[in-house]
Design a protein around this motif. Structure first.
Motif, PDB file in Angstrom:
ATOM      1  N   THR A 279      78.626  -8.606 146.134  1.00 18.43           N
ATOM      2  CA  THR A 279      80.022  -8.357 145.766  1.00 18.43           C
ATOM      3  C   THR A 279      80.260  -9.142 144.486  1.00 18.43           C
ATOM      4  OG1 THR A 279      80.672  -8.128 148.077  1.00 18.43           O
ATOM      5  CG2 THR A 279      82.438  -8.537 146.497  1.00 18.43           C
ATOM      6  N   PHE A 280      80.843  -8.457 143.506  1.00 14.65           N
ATOM      7  CA  PHE A 280      80.987  -9.061 142.177  1.00 14.65           C
ATOM      8  C   PHE A 280      82.463  -9.070 141.790  1.00 14.65           C
ATOM      9  CE2 PHE A 280      80.595  -8.154 137.414  1.00 14.65           C
ATOM     10  CZ  PHE A 280      80.397  -9.486 137.089  1.00 14.65           C
ATOM     11  N   PHE A 281      83.058 -10.272 141.788  1.00 12.16           N
ATOM     12  CA  PHE A 281      84.453 -10.423 141.355  1.00 12.16           C
ATOM     13  C   PHE A 281      84.446 -10.530 139.837  1.00 12.16           C
ATOM     14  CE2 PHE A 281      84.251 -11.973 145.676  1.00 12.16           C
ATOM     15  CZ  PHE A 281      85.322 -11.309 146.257  1.00 12.16           C
ATOM     16  N   THR A 282      85.209  -9.669 139.209  1.00  9.78           N
ATOM     17  CA  THR A 282      85.061  -9.537 137.769  1.00  9.78           C
ATOM     18  C   THR A 282      86.340  -9.065 137.113  1.00  9.78           C
ATOM     19  OG1 THR A 282      83.633  -8.546 136.075  1.00  9.78           O
ATOM     20  CG2 THR A 282      84.215  -7.127 137.927  1.00  9.78           C
ATOM     21  N   ASN A 283      86.299  -9.074 135.817  1.00  6.59           N
ATOM     22  CA  ASN A 283      87.377  -8.519 135.008  1.00  6.59           C
ATOM     23  C   ASN A 283      86.718  -8.107 133.692  1.00  6.59           C
ATOM     24  OD1 ASN A 283      89.418  -8.669 132.804  1.00  6.59           O
ATOM     25  ND2 ASN A 283      90.779  -8.968 134.552  1.00  6.59           N
TER      26      ASN A 283
ATOM     27  N   ASN B 224      92.814  -9.243 138.826  1.00  6.98           N
ATOM     28  CA  ASN B 224      93.896  -9.486 137.865  1.00  6.98           C
ATOM     29  C   ASN B 224      94.456 -10.875 138.142  1.00  6.98           C
ATOM     30  OD1 ASN B 224      93.702  -6.950 136.633  1.00  6.98           O
ATOM     31  ND2 ASN B 224      94.842  -6.037 138.320  1.00  6.98           N
ATOM     32  N   TRP B 225      94.776 -11.589 137.079  1.00  2.89           N
ATOM     33  CA  TRP B 225      95.117 -13.009 137.238  1.00  2.89           C
ATOM     34  C   TRP B 225      96.361 -13.216 138.110  1.00  2.89           C
ATOM     35  CZ3 TRP B 225      90.646 -13.032 136.002  1.00  2.89           C
ATOM     36  CH2 TRP B 225      90.094 -12.991 134.736  1.00  2.89           C
ATOM     37  N   SER B 226      97.300 -12.292 138.094  1.00  2.00           N
ATOM     38  CA  SER B 226      98.541 -12.514 138.850  1.00  2.00           C
ATOM     39  C   SER B 226      98.453 -11.996 140.282  1.00  2.00           C
ATOM     40  CB  SER B 226      99.707 -11.820 138.142  1.00  2.00           C
ATOM     41  OG  SER B 226      99.436 -10.438 138.074  1.00  2.00           O
ATOM     42  N   ASN B 227      97.320 -11.412 140.627  1.00  2.00           N
ATOM     43  CA  ASN B 227      97.225 -10.811 141.956  1.00  2.00           C
ATOM     44  C   ASN B 227      95.781 -10.900 142.437  1.00  2.00           C
ATOM     45  OD1 ASN B 227      97.822  -9.362 144.221  1.00  2.00           O
ATOM     46  ND2 ASN B 227      97.667  -7.347 143.212  1.00  2.00           N
ATOM     47  N   LYS B 228      95.346 -12.159 142.677  1.00  2.00           N
ATOM     48  CA  LYS B 228      93.931 -12.337 143.020  1.00  2.00           C
ATOM     49  C   LYS B 228      93.709 -12.070 144.508  1.00  2.00           C
ATOM     50  CE  LYS B 228      93.112 -15.839 139.515  1.00  2.00           C
ATOM     51  NZ  LYS B 228      92.939 -17.269 139.256  1.00  2.00           N
TER      52      LYS B 228
END
Ligand SMILES: N[C@@H](CCC(=O)N[C@@H](CS)C(=O)NCC(=O)O)C(=O)O
Length: 210
Positions: A5-9, A34-38
């Protein structure tokens, strides 16, 4: 279930680890952060709440969490593509430049972006000394070597190459011929181009603040 699982942006340093995943052709599930909705899933894996964060799902019931872009790159080389990990005789160059890029180079370019320039007195105790010194040092290597380990592309080039690529594109790193040649070489990787295409697909998922 995917192996990773890769958390990314797509508009972040996570891009580098994304490229590494494609270099090793990993089986992964991207989670766009997204920074405001992690997602809570990210906080559980990495209390820093930073991307990239990689979760390696092993058969059975255990996982390994890897954070820090340079560590993820090397972890993936060892786990999935030993030909991208250093051979015995390459280890000194590989680790030297991987850590140099993750430490001094990243600090120097961040400091420039933030408007901090150490005075000559501060340079003595600042890990990167000065941006000029870090860039001169990189230049001296890439004037004589095509890649981090000489003639052969390794996973260290994903990380070091991405730092140089970004530094030159953003203007945080002064342009030098040897660095421009190196950046061109890493940009020609199939996995680099594939990552650009994959990231472009995810851009609409970006919120404004990410
Ligand atoms: N030391 C980390 C830095 C990771 C990092 O700062 N990621 C940023 C994006 S470039 C992030 O997740 N920012 C979101 C936040 O801090 O909330 C690495 O090298 O991977």
């Amino acid at each position: 279930m995917a192996k990773y699982t890769f958390f990314t942006n797509p508009l972040s340093r996570a891009w580098i680890a994304w490229w590494a995943l494609h270099e090793v052709d990993a089986d992964y599930r991207p989670v766009i952060v997204n920074w405001s909705n992690k997602p809570d899933e990210l906080a559980r894996a990495n209390p820093m709440g930073k991307v990239p964060t990689l979760v390696h799902h092993h058969e059975g019931d255990h996982i390994h969490v890897v954070t820090e872009t340079a560590a993820i790159c090397h972890y993936l080389a060892e786990a999935e593509a030993s030909e991208l990990a250093p051979r015995d005789e390459e280890r000194a160059d590989y680790f030297r430049w991987l850590f140099f890029a993750a430490g001094p180079v990243e600090q120097a370019t961040t400091a420039k972006t933030m408007g901090f320039m150490p005075t000559p007195e501060q340079e003595v105790m600042t890990g990167f000394g000065s941006l000029e010194r870090t860039v001169d040092t990189l230049e001296s290597w890439f004037s004589q070597n095509a890649y981090v380990c000489g003639d052969r592309f390794t996973m260290a080039d994903v990380y070091v190459g991405a730092q140089v690529d970004w530094g030159l594109r953003s203007g945080t790193m002064p342009k030098r011929d040897a660095l421009a040649r190196y950046a061109d070489a890493v940009r020609s990787r199939d996995a680099y181009r594939h990552t650009e295409a994959v990231c472009a697909e995810f851009l609409p998922e970006q919120s404004d603040d990410a």
